[in-house]
Design a protein around this motif. Structure first.
Motif, PDB file in Angstrom:
ATOM      1  N   UNK A 206      -4.258  12.599   9.238  1.00 28.11           N
ATOM      2  CA  UNK A 206      -4.219  11.314   9.940  1.00 28.11           C
ATOM      3  C   UNK A 206      -5.244  10.338   9.382  1.00 28.11           C
ATOM      4  N   UNK A 207      -6.392  10.854   8.957  1.00 32.04           N
ATOM      5  CA  UNK A 207      -7.444   9.988   8.439  1.00 32.04           C
ATOM      6  C   UNK A 207      -7.098   9.318   7.129  1.00 32.04           C
ATOM      7  N   UNK A 208      -6.077   9.821   6.454  1.00 31.69           N
ATOM      8  CA  UNK A 208      -5.701   9.257   5.155  1.00 31.69           C
ATOM      9  C   UNK A 208      -4.848   8.010   5.287  1.00 31.69           C
ATOM     10  N   UNK A 209      -4.186   7.828   6.428  1.00 34.49           N
ATOM     11  CA  UNK A 209      -3.186   6.776   6.578  1.00 34.49           C
ATOM     12  C   UNK A 209      -3.815   5.392   6.478  1.00 34.49           C
ATOM     13  N   UNK A 210      -3.308   4.599   5.534  1.00 33.73           N
ATOM     14  CA  UNK A 210      -3.870   3.263   5.322  1.00 33.73           C
ATOM     15  C   UNK A 210      -2.868   2.367   4.601  1.00 33.73           C
ATOM     16  N   UNK A 211      -1.668   2.222   5.160  1.00 33.98           N
ATOM     17  CA  UNK A 211      -0.686   1.325   4.564  1.00 33.98           C
ATOM     18  C   UNK A 211      -0.369   1.693   3.130  1.00 33.98           C
ATOM     19  N   UNK A 212      -0.315   0.695   2.252  1.00 26.70           N
ATOM     20  CA  UNK A 212       0.027   0.964   0.855  1.00 26.70           C
ATOM     21  C   UNK A 212      -0.985   1.878   0.186  1.00 26.70           C
ATOM     22  N   UNK A 213      -2.230   1.878   0.660  1.00 28.49           N
ATOM     23  CA  UNK A 213      -3.274   2.677   0.025  1.00 28.49           C
ATOM     24  C   UNK A 213      -3.038   4.180   0.167  1.00 28.49           C
ATOM     25  N   UNK A 214      -2.169   4.584   1.089  1.00 24.37           N
ATOM     26  CA  UNK A 214      -1.878   6.011   1.266  1.00 24.37           C
ATOM     27  C   UNK A 214      -0.431   6.350   0.946  1.00 24.37           C
ATOM     28  N   UNK A 215       0.247   5.485   0.205  1.00 17.69           N
ATOM     29  CA  UNK A 215       1.585   5.819  -0.276  1.00 17.69           C
ATOM     30  C   UNK A 215       1.470   6.630  -1.561  1.00 17.69           C
ATOM     31  N   UNK A 216       2.488   7.413  -1.831  1.00 21.55           N
ATOM     32  CA  UNK A 216       2.476   8.233  -3.042  1.00 21.55           C
ATOM     33  C   UNK A 216       2.440   7.359  -4.293  1.00 21.55           C
ATOM     34  N   UNK A 217       3.193   6.254  -4.269  1.00 22.27           N
ATOM     35  CA  UNK A 217       3.233   5.369  -5.427  1.00 22.27           C
ATOM     36  C   UNK A 217       1.873   4.790  -5.763  1.00 22.27           C
TER      37      UNK A 217
END
Length: 430
Positions: A206-217
């Protein structure tokens, strides 16, 4: 849709009035509006239709109809606009991925666009799960050898109206998005292209979630090598319209500059003090937000990192990615021990960018919220959209006023879709 009721009245002082044109001029306006938004040239039937719509309903409503009625806006115009932001080469020819899909989806659904920098949202393609029933693919999936094989893996969707299939989201691969692009699945279609949450897809943390900053791409592009400095550097390039050299400020204190930065490059400290520190002092202070991320074997990794010890044993370390502190060129430099960040550029020569209110925090999510509030993001994206639909940069005073008003509107409503409509209408009558 709420975009219909938005007014672009503030632009009328710098936009040619539709009523000032007649006949051929109105037709040219309709054709230009269509081309600028879809990337295609209208045939006679299409030009006739939108000319009539322009006369009947006005420019804003016609632009909205063009957007929602033509696959070209989402699959061509927006794909080409956002794709360079998702890769270091800045090319439009990169494959569709979850970063680009998020930016396109947020535009289509007309959510507050600034959420893409911090919120738990992503976009995936969806359809009928391909499974076997009585030895055959369950309808509406066709009973063919291809689909019988796909049913065996239990990770394929069939999009019945389109007759194509895509694989489920996989955090180790980009298959879903590449197959959707190859199948020309319309991203304006809410039945098959849907908003969902990142958690359990891009990461379980959960702590990783940050919009585009946490997408695989984004992770593949900006966490896969180096020490994650690229994440902010390319955010600045793509969303602030600033290269790191433009942000360089040698008056900023360097207490956050990491120990992998040589203080005497080439044997002279002068180079560091007059050049290197200008970027690193501010960048490293912000870049701590990305300290827990890595990209290994096709997957974004956060918080827990697999290593091989000097004794040859497998171990898990964290939360800071080992690569962040790996190079020790200056032992007294900053050793990163957390994902804290500080904005040291909110004063001095870079204060004019209008940074968000928070001066410090922890993690990419809090940094993303600060960046989402930054005034320069509005200006930068308005300039980029204007250039795309008007086929020129805003250099004269009239164009600059248009961009200024577009940025103000964007700040107030957060609507990327309205930004495109406003820019297209502003340039349709020239």
């Amino acid at each position: 849709m709420r975009v219909l009721v938005r007014s672009f009245i503030c632009l009328t002082s710098v936009v040619y009035s539709l009523n000032a044109f007649a006949g051929e001029a109105e037709r040219n306006q309709a054709k230009k509006l269509y081309t600028s938004l879809t990337g295609n040239t209208p045939n006679k039937t299409t030009a006739d239709y939108y000319e009539n719509q322009l006369i009947k309903n006005g420019a804003n409503a016609t632009a909205l109809e063009i957007i929602e009625s033509n696959i070209g806006f989402y699959n061509i115009t927006l794909k080409n606009f956002f794709t360079p932001m998702s890769n270091e080469d800045g090319t439009t020819f990169a494959k569709l991925n979850d970063t680009t899909a998020l930016l396109i989806g947020a535009t289509r659904d007309d959510i507050n666009f600034f959420r893409v920098f911090w919120d738990d949202i992503m976009y995936q393609f969806d359809g009928e799960l391909i499974v076997l029933e009585n030895g055959k693919p369950r309808p509406p999936v066709p009973d063919t050898e291809e689909y019988r094989k796909k049913a065996e893996t239990n990770d394929w969707y069939y999009l019945a109206d389109l007759g194509v299939s895509v694989r489920m989201y996989n955090r180790t691969k980009n298959d879903m998005y590449e197959q959707a692009e190859a199948g020309n699945i319309p991203m304006g279609n809410k039945k098959y292209f849907k908003m969902t949450q990142q958690q359990a897809y891009t990461t379980k943390e959960a702590g990783a979630i940050a919009g585009i900053f946490s997408t695989r791409g984004w992770a593949e592009a900006y966490y896969s090598a180096g020490t994650n400095r690229a994440s902010f550097a390319f955010f600045a390039k793509n969303f602030l319209c600033k290269e790191m050299e433009e942000l360089s400020d040698t008056t900023i204190p360097d207490f956050r500059v990491r120990r992998d930065v040589d203080r005497t490059p080439g044997g002279s400290s002068k180079t560091y003090k007059t050049f290197c520190v200008g970027c690193h002092a501010g960048q490293d202070a912000l870049g701590g937000a990305f300290a827990y991320y890595d990209f290994v074997d096709g997957t974004m990794v956060y918080n827990a990192h697999d290593i091989v010890t000097p004794q040859g044993e497998q171990a898990v370390v964290g939360p800071v990615a080992p690569k962040i502190n790996a190079n020790n060129l200056f032992p007294d430099g900053k050793i990163t021990t957390s994902d804290s960040w500080i904005n040291l550029w909110n004063e001095g020569q870079n204060a004019y960018l209008g940074w968000g209110s928070e001066l410090s925090g922890n993690g990419a999510k809090s940094l993303g919220k600060m960046l989402a509030e930054t005034e320069q993001v509005r200006t930068c994206l308005s300039e980029k959209v204007f250039k795309t639909v008007c086929f020129r940069e805003a250099k004269n005073e009239t164009d600059k006023k248009v961009v200024e008003q577009l940025a103000k509107n964007f700040d107030q409503d957060g609507s990327m879709k309205s930004l495109w409509i406003g820019a297209a209408v502003a340039c349709m009558g020239e």
